[in-house]
Design a protein around this motif. Structure first.
Motif, PDB file in Angstrom:
ATOM      1  N   ALA A  31       0.998  -1.397   0.062  1.00  0.00           N
ATOM      2  CA  ALA A  31      -0.025   0.094   0.080  1.00  0.00           C
ATOM      3  C   ALA A  31       0.961   1.203   0.078  1.00  0.00           C
ATOM      4  CB  ALA A  31      -1.071   0.164   1.253  1.00  0.00           C
ATOM      5  N   GLY A  32       0.698   1.945  -0.784  1.00  0.00           N
ATOM      6  CA  GLY A  32       1.330   3.297  -1.170  1.00  0.00           C
ATOM      7  C   GLY A  32       0.951   4.289  -0.262  1.00  0.00           C
ATOM      8  N   MET A  33       1.551   5.213   0.119  1.00  0.00           N
ATOM      9  CA  MET A  33       1.327   6.502   0.813  1.00  0.00           C
ATOM     10  C   MET A  33       1.724   7.812   0.272  1.00  0.00           C
ATOM     11  SD  MET A  33      -0.561   7.559   3.567  1.00  0.00           S
ATOM     12  CE  MET A  33      -0.784   5.792   4.232  1.00  0.00           C
ATOM     13  N   GLU A  34       0.803   9.059   0.522  1.00  0.00           N
ATOM     14  CA  GLU A  34       1.222  10.300  -0.069  1.00  0.00           C
ATOM     15  C   GLU A  34       1.469  11.274   1.274  1.00  0.00           C
ATOM     16  OE1 GLU A  34       1.510  11.531  -3.114  1.00  0.00           O
ATOM     17  OE2 GLU A  34       0.577   9.832  -4.543  1.00  0.00           O
ATOM     18  N   LEU A  35       2.417  12.184   1.036  1.00  0.00           N
ATOM     19  CA  LEU A  35       2.551  13.082   1.792  1.00  0.00           C
ATOM     20  C   LEU A  35       2.142  14.424   1.719  1.00  0.00           C
ATOM     21  CD1 LEU A  35       6.419  12.520   2.930  1.00  0.00           C
ATOM     22  CD2 LEU A  35       4.745  11.652   4.097  1.00  0.00           C
ATOM     23  N   PRO A  36       1.864  15.397   2.840  1.00  0.00           N
ATOM     24  CA  PRO A  36       1.256  16.522   2.563  1.00  0.00           C
ATOM     25  C   PRO A  36       2.396  17.354   1.845  1.00  0.00           C
ATOM     26  CG  PRO A  36       1.657  16.454   4.883  1.00  0.00           C
ATOM     27  CD  PRO A  36       1.817  14.673   4.190  1.00  0.00           C
ATOM     28  N   PRO A  37       1.911  18.346   1.099  1.00  0.00           N
ATOM     29  CA  PRO A  37       2.759  19.246   0.350  1.00  0.00           C
ATOM     30  C   PRO A  37       3.862  20.020   1.108  1.00  0.00           C
ATOM     31  CG  PRO A  37       0.603  20.020   0.280  1.00  0.00           C
ATOM     32  CD  PRO A  37       0.458  18.732   0.871  1.00  0.00           C
ATOM     33  N   ASN A  38       3.658  20.071   2.463  1.00  0.00           N
ATOM     34  CA  ASN A  38       4.385  21.162   3.184  1.00  0.00           C
ATOM     35  C   ASN A  38       5.808  20.207   3.624  1.00  0.00           C
ATOM     36  OD1 ASN A  38       3.151  18.992   4.827  1.00  0.00           O
ATOM     37  ND2 ASN A  38       3.618  20.516   6.759  1.00  0.00           N
ATOM     38  N   MET A  39       6.036  19.228   3.170  1.00  0.00           N
ATOM     39  CA  MET A  39       7.143  18.294   3.168  1.00  0.00           C
ATOM     40  C   MET A  39       8.039  18.782   2.485  1.00  0.00           C
ATOM     41  SD  MET A  39       6.573  16.847   6.129  1.00  0.00           S
ATOM     42  CE  MET A  39       8.038  15.463   6.079  1.00  0.00           C
ATOM     43  N   GLY A  40       7.660  19.520   1.136  1.00  0.00           N
ATOM     44  CA  GLY A  40       8.697  19.844  -0.060  1.00  0.00           C
ATOM     45  C   GLY A  40       8.110  18.805  -1.168  1.00  0.00           C
ATOM     46  N   GLN A  41       8.144  19.409  -2.276  1.00  0.00           N
ATOM     47  CA  GLN A  41       7.703  18.840  -3.571  1.00  0.00           C
ATOM     48  C   GLN A  41       8.747  17.881  -3.861  1.00  0.00           C
ATOM     49  OE1 GLN A  41       5.093  19.361  -5.148  1.00  0.00           O
ATOM     50  NE2 GLN A  41       5.639  17.585  -6.607  1.00  0.00           N
ATOM     51  N   ASP A  42      10.054  18.020  -3.773  1.00  0.00           N
ATOM     52  CA  ASP A  42      11.255  17.053  -4.135  1.00  0.00           C
ATOM     53  C   ASP A  42      10.922  15.820  -3.486  1.00  0.00           C
ATOM     54  OD1 ASP A  42      11.997  18.529  -6.210  1.00  0.00           O
ATOM     55  OD2 ASP A  42      13.687  19.327  -4.834  1.00  0.00           O
ATOM     56  N   TYR A  43      11.019  16.120  -1.772  1.00  0.00           N
ATOM     57  CA  TYR A  43      10.810  14.910  -1.045  1.00  0.00           C
ATOM     58  C   TYR A  43       9.242  14.077  -1.011  1.00  0.00           C
ATOM     59  CZ  TYR A  43      10.961  12.349   3.445  1.00  0.00           C
ATOM     60  OH  TYR A  43      11.004  11.374   4.543  1.00  0.00           O
ATOM     61  N   THR A  44       8.447  14.601  -1.296  1.00  0.00           N
ATOM     62  CA  THR A  44       6.777  14.215  -1.498  1.00  0.00           C
ATOM     63  C   THR A  44       7.088  13.229  -2.794  1.00  0.00           C
ATOM     64  OG1 THR A  44       6.212  16.087  -2.339  1.00  0.00           O
ATOM     65  CG2 THR A  44       5.687  15.911  -0.206  1.00  0.00           C
ATOM     66  N   SER A  45       7.596  13.982  -3.800  1.00  0.00           N
ATOM     67  CA  SER A  45       7.596  13.219  -5.034  1.00  0.00           C
ATOM     68  C   SER A  45       8.583  11.771  -5.050  1.00  0.00           C
ATOM     69  CB  SER A  45       8.136  14.058  -6.070  1.00  0.00           C
ATOM     70  OG  SER A  45       8.136  13.366  -7.435  1.00  0.00           O
ATOM     71  N   GLU A  46       9.755  12.008  -4.372  1.00  0.00           N
ATOM     72  CA  GLU A  46      10.684  10.941  -4.134  1.00  0.00           C
ATOM     73  C   GLU A  46      10.102   9.835  -3.300  1.00  0.00           C
ATOM     74  OE1 GLU A  46      15.185   9.831  -2.958  1.00  0.00           O
ATOM     75  OE2 GLU A  46      14.710  11.986  -3.013  1.00  0.00           O
ATOM     76  N   PHE A  47       9.280  10.261  -2.294  1.00  0.00           N
ATOM     77  CA  PHE A  47       8.661   9.475  -1.321  1.00  0.00           C
ATOM     78  C   PHE A  47       7.572   8.663  -1.954  1.00  0.00           C
ATOM     79  CE2 PHE A  47       5.073   8.392   1.422  1.00  0.00           C
ATOM     80  CZ  PHE A  47       5.708   7.845   2.735  1.00  0.00           C
ATOM     81  N   ARG A  48       6.913   9.031  -3.014  1.00  0.00           N
ATOM     82  CA  ARG A  48       5.852   8.368  -3.637  1.00  0.00           C
ATOM     83  C   ARG A  48       6.484   7.377  -4.380  1.00  0.00           C
ATOM     84  NH1 ARG A  48       4.381  12.360  -6.717  1.00  0.00           N
ATOM     85  NH2 ARG A  48       2.847  13.225  -5.207  1.00  0.00           N
ATOM     86  N   SER A  49       7.427   7.647  -5.063  1.00  0.00           N
ATOM     87  CA  SER A  49       8.060   6.727  -5.958  1.00  0.00           C
ATOM     88  C   SER A  49       8.829   5.606  -5.439  1.00  0.00           C
ATOM     89  CB  SER A  49       9.314   7.388  -6.973  1.00  0.00           C
ATOM     90  OG  SER A  49      10.445   7.901  -5.927  1.00  0.00           O
ATOM     91  N   VAL A  50       9.056   5.711  -4.065  1.00  0.00           N
ATOM     92  CA  VAL A  50       9.662   4.405  -3.381  1.00  0.00           C
ATOM     93  C   VAL A  50       8.585   3.297  -3.341  1.00  0.00           C
ATOM     94  CG1 VAL A  50      10.103   3.522  -0.984  1.00  0.00           C
ATOM     95  CG2 VAL A  50      11.197   5.810  -1.602  1.00  0.00           C
ATOM     96  N   PHE A  51       7.443   3.601  -3.108  1.00  0.00           N
ATOM     97  CA  PHE A  51       6.614   2.640  -2.978  1.00  0.00           C
ATOM     98  C   PHE A  51       6.172   1.900  -4.502  1.00  0.00           C
ATOM     99  CE2 PHE A  51       5.612   5.279   0.459  1.00  0.00           C
ATOM    100  CZ  PHE A  51       5.406   4.345   1.332  1.00  0.00           C
ATOM    101  N   ALA A  52       6.133   2.874  -5.486  1.00  0.00           N
ATOM    102  CA  ALA A  52       5.815   2.389  -6.891  1.00  0.00           C
ATOM    103  C   ALA A  52       7.109   1.711  -7.450  1.00  0.00           C
ATOM    104  CB  ALA A  52       5.728   3.429  -7.687  1.00  0.00           C
ATOM    105  N   ASP A  53       8.176   1.929  -7.016  1.00  0.00           N
ATOM    106  CA  ASP A  53       9.379   1.139  -7.414  1.00  0.00           C
ATOM    107  C   ASP A  53       9.724  -0.472  -6.557  1.00  0.00           C
ATOM    108  OD1 ASP A  53      10.121   3.218  -8.978  1.00  0.00           O
ATOM    109  OD2 ASP A  53      11.575   4.042  -7.719  1.00  0.00           O
ATOM    110  N   LEU A  54       9.313  -0.267  -5.381  1.00  0.00           N
ATOM    111  CA  LEU A  54       9.449  -1.542  -4.704  1.00  0.00           C
ATOM    112  C   LEU A  54       8.334  -2.435  -5.297  1.00  0.00           C
ATOM    113  CD1 LEU A  54       9.838  -0.346  -0.986  1.00  0.00           C
ATOM    114  CD2 LEU A  54      11.269  -1.697  -2.365  1.00  0.00           C
ATOM    115  N   ALA A  55       7.221  -2.107  -5.518  1.00  0.00           N
ATOM    116  CA  ALA A  55       6.112  -2.921  -5.995  1.00  0.00           C
ATOM    117  C   ALA A  55       6.418  -3.514  -7.399  1.00  0.00           C
ATOM    118  CB  ALA A  55       4.768  -2.166  -6.143  1.00  0.00           C
TER     119      ALA A  55
END
Length: 247
Positions: free
Chosen positions: A173-197
């Motif tokens: 199950a993937g997760m999203e972060l709120p935008p206040n964490m920074g665009q680069d971090y939230t984007s990379e965070f999202r890709s962690v789950f997709a890549d692992l799957a």
């Protein structure tokens, strides 16, 4: 002469009576033996029935499959008055309504990070697992934990499950972060789950809080954890991936 005849008649009568009594005793003995034999037959029949029921119950237990929901406060149902309102319990209700032989186990722990999950996965896998739902990582992102660490921990959990139960289906199950964490971090965070799957060839839910995250009325006052209605939607999102796996 008459006295002799009378005596003889009395002896004959007594003999006849004794013979009848003896026959009656034989009759009683036979009936008792038959009765005992009947009880033994009933005992054997009852014993056979109990054995059959026991075997049937054991087979039912053996054929029951396990769905393990391994996650953080989202899975645990943080903030809900009743744990039966959390999405794993709702999944169980859906399964029961279809008379499917699966048991859903809620192994969610509020505040859990990917590191914490990695530490307790061996203990959790002591029970048999047929379908494993992995819902971790959100707390890593909110705490700003390096994503390389999150990726490594999630990868380790997936590998541990595969090693212990090679036939188990895995849902990430993937997760999203709120935008206040920074665009680069939230984007990379999202890709962690997709890549692992993709790398592990497991079923992927891009965002477990789809149609819930960011919607005020579907979240508790903290704006993070789903309400009862929110968990119903989460359950539906998970169900889309889970249902095809159920026999």
């Amino acid at each position: 002469m008459f006295a002799f005849q009378n005596t003889q008649l009395q002896l004959i009568s007594l003999g006849s009576i004794k013979l009848k009594i003896l026959k009656f005793c034989y009759f009683i003995v036979v009936m008792v033996l038959l009765g005992c034999g009947g009880d033994k037959g009933n005992d054997k029949s009852t014993e056979s029935q109990m054995t059959t029921e026991k075997d049937s119950n054991e087979n039912m237990v053996e054929t029951t499959k396990t769905i393990l929901c391994f996650g953080d406060s989202i899975t645990a149902g943080y903030g809900l008055d009743d744990s039966s309102d959390a999405y794993p319990a709702i999944l169980q209700q859906k399964i029961d309504s279809l008379n499917l032989n699966y048991t859903v186990i809620n192994s969610g722990l509020s505040g859990e990070t990917s590191s914490g999950g990695r530490s307790r996965i061996d203990w959790v896998l002591r029970q048999n697992v047929d379908i494993f739902l992995l819902e971790l990582g959100a707390n890593d992102g909110l705490r700003g934990i390096p994503l390389t660490e999150t990726r490594s921990n999630l990868q380790s959990i997936i590998e541990t499950v595969k090693k212990k139960y090679s036939d188990a289906e895995i849902i990430l199950a993937g997760m999203e972060l709120p935008p206040n964490m920074g665009q680069d971090y939230t984007s990379e965070f999202r890709s962690v789950f997709a890549d692992l799957a993709k790398e592990n060839n497991v079923t992927f839910i891009p965002f477990i809080l789809k149609d819930v995250g960011g919607i005020k009325e579907l979240n508790q006052q903290d704006g993070i954890h789903p309400t009862v209605e929110g968990h119903k939607i989460v359950a539906n999102t998970v169900w889309e991936s889970l249902r095809p796996m159920l026999n």
